[in-house]
Enzyme design. Sequence first.
Site, short mmCIF file in Angstrom:
data_model
loop_
_atom_site.label_atom_id
_atom_site.label_comp_id
_atom_site.label_asym_id
_atom_site.label_seq_id
_atom_site.Cartn_x
_atom_site.Cartn_y
_atom_site.Cartn_z
N LYS A 29 1.14 -1.48 0.33
CA LYS A 29 -0.13 -0.05 0.15
C LYS A 29 0.73 1.11 0.13
O LYS A 29 1.58 0.32 0.08
CB LYS A 29 -0.91 0.38 1.54
CG LYS A 29 -1.98 -1.55 1.06
CD LYS A 29 -3.28 -1.13 2.57
CE LYS A 29 -4.06 -2.59 2.29
NZ LYS A 29 -5.00 -1.88 3.79
N TYR A 69 -12.44 -2.29 -2.93
CA TYR A 69 -12.95 -2.86 -1.62
C TYR A 69 -14.42 -2.18 -1.49
O TYR A 69 -14.73 -1.79 -1.10
CB TYR A 69 -12.23 -0.94 -0.75
CG TYR A 69 -11.13 -1.88 -0.70
CD1 TYR A 69 -10.78 -2.86 0.13
CD2 TYR A 69 -9.96 -0.94 -0.97
CE1 TYR A 69 -9.72 -2.71 0.59
CE2 TYR A 69 -8.61 -0.48 0.16
CZ TYR A 69 -8.19 -1.64 0.32
OH TYR A 69 -6.87 -1.97 0.53
N ASN A 132 -1.72 -0.03 7.78
CA ASN A 132 -1.15 -1.26 7.13
C ASN A 132 -0.63 -2.00 6.42
O ASN A 132 -0.01 -3.39 6.60
CB ASN A 132 -2.06 -2.71 8.30
CG ASN A 132 -3.36 -2.98 6.69
OD1 ASN A 132 -3.49 -2.30 5.95
ND2 ASN A 132 -4.12 -3.74 7.69
N HIS A 135 -1.53 -5.73 1.33
CA HIS A 135 -3.40 -6.04 0.84
C HIS A 135 -2.97 -7.51 0.34
O HIS A 135 -2.34 -7.48 0.01
CB HIS A 135 -3.95 -5.10 0.07
CG HIS A 135 -5.25 -5.92 -0.49
ND1 HIS A 135 -6.29 -6.12 0.48
CD2 HIS A 135 -5.50 -6.92 -1.89
CE1 HIS A 135 -7.07 -6.74 -0.88
NE2 HIS A 135 -6.39 -7.33 -1.70
N GLU A 146 -9.43 -9.78 -7.87
CA GLU A 146 -8.44 -8.81 -7.27
C GLU A 146 -6.96 -8.95 -8.75
O GLU A 146 -6.82 -8.12 -9.43
CB GLU A 146 -8.23 -8.82 -5.95
CG GLU A 146 -9.30 -8.08 -5.33
CD GLU A 146 -8.69 -8.53 -4.03
OE1 GLU A 146 -7.61 -9.07 -3.82
OE2 GLU A 146 -9.96 -8.71 -2.93
P1 ADP Z 1 -7.73 -7.21 4.92
O1 ADP Z 1 -6.80 -5.86 4.34
O2 ADP Z 1 -6.85 -7.99 6.17
O3 ADP Z 1 -8.20 -7.88 4.65
P2 ADP Z 1 -10.46 -6.02 5.70
O4 ADP Z 1 -10.81 -6.47 4.07
O5 ADP Z 1 -11.64 -5.72 6.58
O6 ADP Z 1 -8.97 -5.94 5.74
O7 ADP Z 1 -10.06 -4.50 5.49
C1 ADP Z 1 -10.30 -3.57 4.62
C2 ADP Z 1 -8.22 -2.51 4.89
O8 ADP Z 1 -10.01 -1.89 5.03
C3 ADP Z 1 -7.77 -2.76 5.91
O9 ADP Z 1 -6.71 -3.24 5.35
C4 ADP Z 1 -7.71 -1.35 6.64
O10 ADP Z 1 -6.25 -0.77 5.99
C5 ADP Z 1 -8.86 -1.06 6.76
N1 ADP Z 1 -9.58 -0.86 7.75
C6 ADP Z 1 -10.16 -1.91 7.97
N2 ADP Z 1 -10.75 -1.31 9.16
C7 ADP Z 1 -10.82 -0.28 9.35
C8 ADP Z 1 -10.48 0.51 10.55
N3 ADP Z 1 -11.68 -0.19 11.77
N4 ADP Z 1 -10.49 1.70 10.36
C9 ADP Z 1 -9.94 2.51 9.46
N5 ADP Z 1 -9.64 1.50 8.53
C10 ADP Z 1 -9.81 -0.18 8.88
#
Ligand code: ADP
Length: 168
Positions: A29, A69, A132, A135, A146
């Site tokens: 990211k 997303y 984080n 992805h 994707e």
């Molecule tokens: P992952 O990326 O682990 O598959 P998710 O699909 O649940 O997780 O969420 C997509 C992305 O949205 C996450 O990687 C994170 O960057 C962001 N995200 C998830 N939950 C939150 C939150 N509560 N606040 C802000 N960003 C979030």
Amino acid sequence: ILSFLSFKEKDTDIMAGVTFMEKTFLMVKPDGVQRELIGEIVSRFEKKGFQLIGAKLMNISNELASEHYGEHKERPFFGELVEFITSGPVFAMVWQGENVIATARQMMGSTNPADAAPGTIRGDFGVTVGKNIIHGSDSPESAKREIGLFFNDSELIEYSKLSNNWIY
Ligand code: ADP
């Protein structure tokens, strides 16, 4: 000639193996790119034994971000998420290997870096859930979707990697 034949046999085994191998979509990211973690992240998947079959540095449009997303459209953080993922270049990749979808998720660690185990990418480099680092597709269905969103068929390179003989 004999050794050539046995090499060809092994090579064919590898090629046959490719049919049960999975592909997954992984993306460094914008925070990971800015923090100069592309090399570190690529290196972890290479050392694990997975095979890189496509990669590019790119900017994500608002349209692509919303599509990628889409499942989070109703979540309160959706706007923030789209703004973040379009805020700078990402490094998009396709990796191949046995069980690569689930294993890559384990190597990434929990979505919230605060919960991610040390030794995982998010555990080692991330602090907040909004930034984080990486992805990764979470299922065969999302991997297929994707990969199709980010790559054309011509950008995915099928090649035989000799080290696969020592991994499989
Ligand atoms: P992952 O990326 O682990 O598959 P998710 O699909 O649940 O997780 O969420 C997509 C992305 O949205 C996450 O990687 C994170 O960057 C962001 N995200 C998830 N939950 C939150 C939150 N509560 N606040 C802000 N960003 C979030």
